[in-house]
Design a protein around this motif. Structure first.
Motif, PDB file in Angstrom:
ATOM      1  N   GLY A 327       0.943  -0.950   0.199  1.00  0.00           N
ATOM      2  CA  GLY A 327       0.032  -0.112   0.415  1.00  0.00           C
ATOM      3  C   GLY A 327       0.946   1.005  -0.565  1.00  0.00           C
ATOM      4  O   GLY A 327       2.087   1.301   0.636  1.00  0.00           O
ATOM      5  N   VAL A 328       0.722   2.626  -0.476  1.00  0.00           N
ATOM      6  CA  VAL A 328       0.995   3.504  -0.633  1.00  0.00           C
ATOM      7  C   VAL A 328      -0.194   4.684  -0.935  1.00  0.00           C
ATOM      8  O   VAL A 328      -0.937   4.362  -0.776  1.00  0.00           O
ATOM      9  CB  VAL A 328       1.688   3.599  -2.174  1.00  0.00           C
ATOM     10  CG1 VAL A 328       3.383   2.981  -1.959  1.00  0.00           C
ATOM     11  CG2 VAL A 328       1.105   3.642  -3.341  1.00  0.00           C
ATOM     12  N   GLY A 329       0.269   5.411  -0.499  1.00  0.00           N
ATOM     13  CA  GLY A 329      -0.078   6.924   0.188  1.00  0.00           C
ATOM     14  C   GLY A 329      -0.602   7.250   1.720  1.00  0.00           C
ATOM     15  O   GLY A 329       0.017   6.636   2.057  1.00  0.00           O
ATOM     16  N   GLY A 330      -1.641   8.092   2.066  1.00  0.00           N
ATOM     17  CA  GLY A 330      -2.293   7.933   3.240  1.00  0.00           C
ATOM     18  C   GLY A 330      -1.793   9.914   3.664  1.00  0.00           C
ATOM     19  O   GLY A 330      -2.438   9.830   4.757  1.00  0.00           O
ATOM     20  N   ALA A 331      -0.958  10.440   2.903  1.00  0.00           N
ATOM     21  CA  ALA A 331      -0.913  11.719   3.353  1.00  0.00           C
ATOM     22  C   ALA A 331      -1.933  13.005   3.188  1.00  0.00           C
ATOM     23  O   ALA A 331      -1.922  13.612   3.509  1.00  0.00           O
ATOM     24  CB  ALA A 331       0.366  12.270   2.548  1.00  0.00           C
ATOM     25  N   TYR A 332      -3.265  11.921   2.632  1.00  0.00           N
ATOM     26  CA  TYR A 332      -4.098  12.741   2.700  1.00  0.00           C
ATOM     27  C   TYR A 332      -5.698  12.014   3.314  1.00  0.00           C
ATOM     28  O   TYR A 332      -6.453  13.252   2.855  1.00  0.00           O
ATOM     29  CB  TYR A 332      -4.569  13.732   0.930  1.00  0.00           C
ATOM     30  CG  TYR A 332      -3.563  13.629   0.127  1.00  0.00           C
ATOM     31  CD1 TYR A 332      -3.161  15.339   0.044  1.00  0.00           C
ATOM     32  CD2 TYR A 332      -3.023  13.077  -0.859  1.00  0.00           C
ATOM     33  CE1 TYR A 332      -2.414  16.259  -0.234  1.00  0.00           C
ATOM     34  CE2 TYR A 332      -1.409  13.694  -1.494  1.00  0.00           C
ATOM     35  CZ  TYR A 332      -1.027  15.471  -1.393  1.00  0.00           C
ATOM     36  OH  TYR A 332      -0.179  15.579  -1.910  1.00  0.00           O
ATOM     37  N   ILE A 354       3.957  -0.903   3.414  1.00  0.00           N
ATOM     38  CA  ILE A 354       3.076   0.029   3.444  1.00  0.00           C
ATOM     39  C   ILE A 354       4.064   1.526   3.378  1.00  0.00           C
ATOM     40  O   ILE A 354       5.110   1.650   4.417  1.00  0.00           O
ATOM     41  CB  ILE A 354       1.811   0.102   4.404  1.00  0.00           C
ATOM     42  CG1 ILE A 354       2.593  -0.262   5.179  1.00  0.00           C
ATOM     43  CG2 ILE A 354       1.341  -1.118   4.373  1.00  0.00           C
ATOM     44  CD1 ILE A 354       1.229   0.096   6.943  1.00  0.00           C
ATOM     45  N   ASP A 355       3.281   2.468   2.671  1.00  0.00           N
ATOM     46  CA  ASP A 355       4.812   3.819   2.654  1.00  0.00           C
ATOM     47  C   ASP A 355       3.787   4.670   2.030  1.00  0.00           C
ATOM     48  O   ASP A 355       3.063   4.782   1.083  1.00  0.00           O
ATOM     49  CB  ASP A 355       5.938   3.644   2.202  1.00  0.00           C
ATOM     50  CG  ASP A 355       6.958   4.529   2.590  1.00  0.00           C
ATOM     51  OD1 ASP A 355       6.545   5.080   3.182  1.00  0.00           O
ATOM     52  OD2 ASP A 355       8.509   4.711   1.700  1.00  0.00           O
ATOM     53  N   HIS A 356       3.748   5.846   2.725  1.00  0.00           N
ATOM     54  CA  HIS A 356       3.286   7.208   2.158  1.00  0.00           C
ATOM     55  C   HIS A 356       4.168   8.539   1.190  1.00  0.00           C
ATOM     56  O   HIS A 356       4.051   9.324   1.268  1.00  0.00           O
ATOM     57  CB  HIS A 356       2.799   8.306   3.179  1.00  0.00           C
ATOM     58  CG  HIS A 356       3.374   8.629   4.140  1.00  0.00           C
ATOM     59  ND1 HIS A 356       4.109   8.407   5.250  1.00  0.00           N
ATOM     60  CD2 HIS A 356       4.362  10.093   4.234  1.00  0.00           C
ATOM     61  CE1 HIS A 356       4.956   8.830   6.238  1.00  0.00           C
ATOM     62  NE2 HIS A 356       5.150  10.377   5.555  1.00  0.00           N
ATOM     63  N   ARG A 357       5.329   7.899   1.428  1.00  0.00           N
ATOM     64  CA  ARG A 357       6.693   8.755   0.925  1.00  0.00           C
ATOM     65  C   ARG A 357       6.896   8.841  -0.741  1.00  0.00           C
ATOM     66  O   ARG A 357       7.029   8.003  -0.676  1.00  0.00           O
ATOM     67  CB  ARG A 357       7.950   9.043   1.485  1.00  0.00           C
ATOM     68  CG  ARG A 357       8.079   9.025   3.367  1.00  0.00           C
ATOM     69  CD  ARG A 357       8.651   8.419   3.886  1.00  0.00           C
ATOM     70  NE  ARG A 357       9.324   6.519   4.307  1.00  0.00           N
ATOM     71  CZ  ARG A 357       9.943   6.406   4.482  1.00  0.00           C
ATOM     72  NH1 ARG A 357      10.416   6.980   5.546  1.00  0.00           N
ATOM     73  NH2 ARG A 357      10.141   5.171   4.833  1.00  0.00           N
ATOM     74  N   MET A 358       6.652  10.212  -0.588  1.00  0.00           N
ATOM     75  CA  MET A 358       6.951  10.274  -2.286  1.00  0.00           C
ATOM     76  C   MET A 358       8.129  11.036  -2.839  1.00  0.00           C
ATOM     77  O   MET A 358       8.573  11.373  -4.158  1.00  0.00           O
ATOM     78  CB  MET A 358       5.742  11.066  -2.609  1.00  0.00           C
ATOM     79  CG  MET A 358       4.092  10.348  -2.847  1.00  0.00           C
ATOM     80  SD  MET A 358       4.589   9.299  -3.745  1.00  0.00           S
ATOM     81  CE  MET A 358       3.293   8.000  -2.271  1.00  0.00           C
ATOM     82  N   GLY A 359       8.711  11.550  -2.132  1.00  0.00           N
ATOM     83  CA  GLY A 359       9.792  12.419  -2.040  1.00  0.00           C
ATOM     84  C   GLY A 359      10.807  11.513  -3.032  1.00  0.00           C
ATOM     85  O   GLY A 359      10.903  10.819  -2.528  1.00  0.00           O
ATOM     86  N   LYS A 603       1.937  11.263 -10.710  1.00  0.00           N
ATOM     87  CA  LYS A 603       1.803  13.450 -10.312  1.00  0.00           C
ATOM     88  C   LYS A 603       3.087  12.905  -9.249  1.00  0.00           C
ATOM     89  O   LYS A 603       3.586  13.659  -9.839  1.00  0.00           O
ATOM     90  CB  LYS A 603       0.310  13.871  -9.995  1.00  0.00           C
ATOM     91  CG  LYS A 603      -0.028  14.021 -11.509  1.00  0.00           C
ATOM     92  CD  LYS A 603      -0.487  15.859 -11.848  1.00  0.00           C
ATOM     93  CE  LYS A 603      -1.325  15.434 -12.276  1.00  0.00           C
ATOM     94  NZ  LYS A 603      -2.675  15.799 -12.372  1.00  0.00           N
ATOM     95  N   GLU A 604       3.050  12.460  -7.810  1.00  0.00           N
ATOM     96  CA  GLU A 604       3.461  12.848  -6.866  1.00  0.00           C
ATOM     97  C   GLU A 604       4.383  12.102  -6.732  1.00  0.00           C
ATOM     98  O   GLU A 604       6.020  13.021  -6.386  1.00  0.00           O
ATOM     99  CB  GLU A 604       2.898  13.136  -5.581  1.00  0.00           C
ATOM    100  CG  GLU A 604       1.698  13.869  -5.211  1.00  0.00           C
ATOM    101  CD  GLU A 604       1.382  13.922  -3.967  1.00  0.00           C
ATOM    102  OE1 GLU A 604       1.506  13.264  -3.180  1.00  0.00           O
ATOM    103  OE2 GLU A 604      -0.157  14.139  -3.758  1.00  0.00           O
ATOM    104  N   TYR A 605       4.592  11.057  -6.722  1.00  0.00           N
ATOM    105  CA  TYR A 605       6.064   9.832  -6.589  1.00  0.00           C
ATOM    106  C   TYR A 605       7.029  11.385  -7.979  1.00  0.00           C
ATOM    107  O   TYR A 605       6.877  11.033  -9.143  1.00  0.00           O
ATOM    108  CB  TYR A 605       5.786   9.215  -6.986  1.00  0.00           C
ATOM    109  CG  TYR A 605       7.234   8.337  -7.048  1.00  0.00           C
ATOM    110  CD1 TYR A 605       7.016   8.154  -5.745  1.00  0.00           C
ATOM    111  CD2 TYR A 605       7.930   7.911  -7.950  1.00  0.00           C
ATOM    112  CE1 TYR A 605       8.265   7.490  -5.324  1.00  0.00           C
ATOM    113  CE2 TYR A 605       9.248   6.963  -7.203  1.00  0.00           C
ATOM    114  CZ  TYR A 605       9.750   6.694  -5.538  1.00  0.00           C
ATOM    115  OH  TYR A 605      10.264   6.147  -5.493  1.00  0.00           O
ATOM    116  N   HIS A 606       8.466  11.551  -7.121  1.00  0.00           N
ATOM    117  CA  HIS A 606       9.609  11.906  -7.660  1.00  0.00           C
ATOM    118  C   HIS A 606      10.251  11.631  -9.170  1.00  0.00           C
ATOM    119  O   HIS A 606       9.855  12.228 -10.213  1.00  0.00           O
ATOM    120  CB  HIS A 606      11.082  12.507  -7.084  1.00  0.00           C
ATOM    121  CG  HIS A 606      11.303  10.832  -6.236  1.00  0.00           C
ATOM    122  ND1 HIS A 606      12.412  10.373  -7.651  1.00  0.00           N
ATOM    123  CD2 HIS A 606      11.041  10.045  -5.619  1.00  0.00           C
ATOM    124  CE1 HIS A 606      12.901   9.706  -6.720  1.00  0.00           C
ATOM    125  NE2 HIS A 606      12.106   9.215  -5.728  1.00  0.00           N
TER     126      HIS A 606
END
Lengths: 731, 207
Positions: A327-332, A354-359, A603-606
């Motif tokens: 699972g990815v995401g969750g920062a919103y 699982i991870d929310h980090r995109m940068g 869009k968000e993943y670097h």
């Protein structure tokens, strides 16, 4: 805190004790005596342009040294009258009423009587004060002055110059608060008008606030113009989702449509301000593009489906994929969604991925920070920022990344002599963009990518100052043997500037901000180590702030959408894969299913190429979303979920403050809360979760996560509660 | 309202006008400003003298580039400089004629026929109060008391006063002015800058 000196005064015969020097208009509020006003605002400076509307006049008698009372021959403006011992004030006399009638008659000379079509009608101080104090008729028979109606000042603000009463609230706001100083008075006397320079666009990141500040209908919101009458609107307490600062807002809505967003007072967070991103960016909630039914990919096309159908499909796919799902995401998403998501992934699906980090380069620095400072977050609460003696803003486009923190730092500079040192890459500082550079004592304009040597230069300069105790060997090793001159030549910054900056930073109340140029740098960990050393060396250990940028990114970290941390930063013994590893595993077809939690991943993943190919390669992708984004368009199943306006929930903001938002309306019964999706699926997969509502989940979080112990749904209140420190704490 | 014509910007495009300063301040003007600034507690306080220098350097009136340049030189917001400049009536925002006739129409002059003078001038120049002749020679304005009441009607042209003017002798004033090469607005600005400088010139004189 210095002791407050109290004085005794009398207002309308009622004796009261107030701090010496408090303005009488504020003292009157203490005992519920109302004094009418237009231009007064407690957050705007009285110097240069205050006390101009003359509406708050009161009669004053002062105590003379011999103990006698002497009445001032003329009424005084209570907004600029400091309380002094023995003062006796009258606010409601025949003479004052006559004065106020006169003031209002003058204000109404040029004010058009178009209240029936004015957006401010119904919540207008001029209307209200005229109702209470005004003359019923006018003696002015000449022509009022005329201007073109609704002159557009900017993308967001229209200006009706006929209605302006020249209270100078907006011009003082641009000077005292937002700092862009775009608005000013032109001409004088009867010709006076508010304008930007040469009638160019009003270019500000905080322009929406002047709409709320305007005591008449002169400055108006363009999106809201003629959309509703204020008495037809309902209002829901909410939290802005546009960045991590977590401004308190009111969503003003009618049926299922947001009409406007106003700020809600929270002294500890946004005071009463919002930025334009928040004030004008929340309309996505009632946008036409909102997804109103689940979608399933059939024959290559996404087509509508029922919840039963999609949940059954997801359950059968995930049953096969146990352990091989990520699972990815969750920062919103809200804290409740996040908590149930990680529980669903970890307990029901037995997956640690699982991870929310995109940068980029996030892997190392936040675990480094965690070890050193307890948690990757801000070291200072927002309200504390204005009391700093000096502030270092390092590698950050501060006003864009952290608009409300910027206002606090600027407030400290404007009203409390906070000295600001800015370090920004060349090209970021430009004369026309009004941000930190405008008030920074020193601006260090370094060559791109030389954050580390600059930080080392500052540290070395502090070291060389003999007055400061030399640190241990560890601090020296972070310098890698460099001296100030070497760092200066490496970064292209004048050595004198580095020394001057270091001198400014050597105060007992100093804090450091590290922005995206630090956290996205390959040297992020090393830079933060050095900045941490600067904080320690100046005696401000812990005052290193690494603010996150996305809405509930802090909550995602606190509640363990991290491969190596459980909720409350409890270390996971065998860490799962991080975002990059998850996406790479998808490409290698090592994963059977991917859940994207309300995030536009591609869009968000670097590295959008990696995200795209991962989405294409993964056999089963579920996306929860508000609308069909680029990511959702590539999914096998898209699930419509609630926005901030459609459910009760909490967010954790950048300073780790948990704040609740309330449900305003429902757009469609076929849109579900995210946590509901996970709990339904979990039950279908044989691990029942029985949550009745968001408060249920928050209660469980309070019980199971120690940092959330004080954050029960009944203790949050309107101001929110800051999370407990992480056990094992700061250095 | 002088600036009604500039109301046509379209904020939809979000475009701002070019912010390049023309930089018409000569090295000598910059030296003068630097000198003047030293006489004030901060740069903001030197705004009125700076605007006088600008009025001279930009040919007798303040363009928006002039305001932009003053703002840049003093490190102040442009809107503030414009606000200050428009507050005072002796800064011009449109080009004035070579000779700027300011007729006192206050009480005393009014009693001895100031409006007769004004009407005669309007007739001779073919313009109304506040206008400039098409050849750019004369601008006609009315002003409040010029503090020479015993000599009413008084006309001021830059640093020159004409007293005892009547509708019958006003032609002489025009003739005298036609022979003069003085350009009222810039030379008045120059005179004021000289007064503001203690010895009439900056300490660091630019060659």
């Amino acid at each position: 805190m210095p002791d407050i000196e109290w004085v005794y005064i009398k207002i309308n015969g009622i004796a009261l004790k107030v701090p010496k020097g408090e303005m009488i208009i504020e003292s009157a509020k203490r005992i519920g005596v109302e004094i009418p006003f237009f231009c007064y605002h407690p957050r705007l400076s009285m110097k240069e342009g205050g006390a101009n509307c003359r509406m708050c006049l009161v009669e004053v008698a002062s105590r003379m040294p011999d103990g006698s009372l002497r009445k001032m021959p003329k009424p005084q403006t209570s907004c600029s009258l400091p309380a002094a011992e023995g003062m006796e004030i009258e606010t409601d006399t025949e003479a004052l009423n006559a004065d106020r009638r006169g003031v209002l008659e003058f204000l109404l000379i040029n004010h058009p009587l178009d209240c029936p079509i004015c957006d401010r009608g119904g919540e207008c101080p001029l209307q209200n004060n005229t109702m209470h104090y005004g003359p019923p008729t006018t003696r002015f028979i000449e022509e009022k002055r005329h201007f073109p109606k609704a002159y557009p000042l900017s993308q967001y603000v229209v200006f009706d110059r006929e209605r302006c009463i020249h209270c100078a609230r907006c011009t003082r706001f641009t000077r005292d608060i937002s700092g862009d100083e775009e608005l000013n008075f032109l001409w004088r006397g009867a010709d006076m008008e508010v304008a930007t320079f040469d009638h160019t666009e009003y270019n500000s990141r905080f322009s929406g606030n002047v709409i709320e500040l305007c005591p008449v209908g002169a400055l108006l919101s363009r999106p809201y113009r003629f959309k509703a009458r204020p008495w037809d609107l309902q209002s829901a307490k909410s939290i802005c989702t546009q960045c991590s600062n977590g401004c308190n807002i009111k969503l003003d809505y009618r049926l299922d449509r947001i009409h406007r967003v106003n700020a809600r007072l929270n002294e500890d967070v946004n005071e009463e301000w919002t930025c334009d991103k928040g004030k004008f960016g929340m309309d996505y909630i009632s946008d036409e593009s909102r997804l109103k039914t689940p979608m399933i990919r059939r024959n290559g096309e996404l087509s509508p489906a029922s919840w039963e159908e999609v949940l059954y499909l997801i359950a059968s796919e995930l049953k096969n994929a146990e352990g091989e799902v990520a699972g990815v995401g969750g920062a919103y998403s809200s804290n409740e969604d996040i908590y149930v998501f990680q529980k669903f992934m970890r307990e029901t699906l037995r997956s640690k991925h699982i991870d929310h980090r995109m940068g980029p380069n996030f892997q190392s620095y936040n675990s480094g920070l965690l070890k050193r400072f307890g948690c990757p977050a801000m070291g200072n609460p927002i309200a504390e920022l204005e009391d700093m003696k000096s502030t270092l803003i390092f590698g950050s486009n501060f006003v864009d990344e952290q608009p409300i923190l910027y206002l606090r730092v600027r407030k400290g500079w404007r009203f409390k002599r906070n000295k600001v040192v800015e370090a920004a890459p060349q090209g970021l500082i430009s004369e026309e963009i009004r941000h930190v550079t405008q008030f920074a004592e020193v601006s260090l304009n370094y060559k791109n990518g030389t954050e580390l040597p600059l930080a080392q230069g500052l540290l070395a300069a502090l070291f060389e100052d003999k007055g400061r105790p030399l640190g241990e060997q560890k601090l020296l090793s972070h310098l890698s043997g460099k001296n100030v001159a070497q760092c200066a030549s490496e970064t292209g910054v004048d050595e004198k500037d580095i020394r001057k900056a270091a001198e400014l930073l050597a105060t007992d109340k100093m804090c450091i901000f590290a922005g995206e140029y630090v956290t996205h740098s390959p040297d992020a960990t090393a830079i933060l180590e050095v900045l941490g050393d600067i904080a320690v060396l100046t005696g401000n250990a812990g005052n290193l702030n690494v603010p996150v940028s996305r809405n509930n990114e802090q909550g995602a970290m606190e509640l363990g959408i991290l491969p190596d941390m459980l909720p409350g930063y409890v270390e996971e013994q065998n860490p799962g894969m991080n975002t990059e590893e998850i996406l790479s595993a998808c490409v290698k077809e090592d994963l059977k299913a991917l859940w994207v939690m309300n995030t536009d991943l591609v869009k968000e993943y670097h590295n959008s190429d990696l995200a795209n190919s991962a989405m294409d390669a993964c056999p089963f992708v579920v996306v929860t979303a508000l609308a069909i984004t680029d990511t959702a368009a590539k999914a096998n199943v898209v699930l419509p979920v609630h926005s901030v306006a459609e459910k009760w929930g909490t967010f954790t903001n950048v300073e780790r403050r948990v704040q609740a938002f309330c449900k305003a309306f429902e757009i469609s019964p076929d849109i579900h809360a995210e946590w509901k999706v996970f709990s339904d699926l979990s039950s279908m997969l044989g691990s029942p979760m029985t949550y009745a509502d968001g408060k249920d989940i928050l209660n469980e979080i309070v019980k199971s996560v120690p940092t959330f112990a004080k954050c029960g749904p009944n203790t949050l209140g309107d101001e929110g509660v800051i999370l407990n420190p992480v056990a094992g704490g700061k250095e | 309202m002088d600036n009604e014509n500039s109301n046509s910007i379209t904020p939809e495009t979000g475009e701002r006008t070019s912010c390049k300063s023309e930089g018409r301040f000569s090295p000598n003007a910059i030296a003068e400003l630097d000198e003047i600034i030293t006489h004030y507690p901060n740069k903001k306080a030197a705004m009125l003298p700076a605007l006088w220098i600008a009025q001279r350097e930009y040919g007798g009136y303040l363009t928006r580039e002039a305001i932009r340049e003053v703002a840049r030189l003093l490190g102040r917001p442009k809107a503030e400089v414009e606000g200050v400049a428009t507050f005072y009536s002796m800064y011009n925002f449109k080009p004035k004629g070579k000779h700027h006739l300011e007729v006192c129409t206050c009480l005393t002059c009014g009693c001895v026929g100031a409006y007769g003078v004004v009407h005669k001038l309007e007739e001779m120049l073919g313009i109304h109060l506040g206008e400039t002749t098409s050849d750019g020679e004369f601008t006609l304005s009315e002003v409040e008391c010029l503090d020479w009441c015993e000599a009413g009607t008084v006309i001021q042209v830059g640093n020159k006063y004409f007293g005892h003017v009547t509708k019958d002798n006003v032609e002489m004033v025009l003739e005298q002015l036609r022979e003069s090469d003085d350009h009222t607005s810039p030379s008045l600005a120059d005179d004021i800058v000289k007064i503001l400088l203690p010895k009439g010139e900056p300490k660091s004189k630019v060659e």
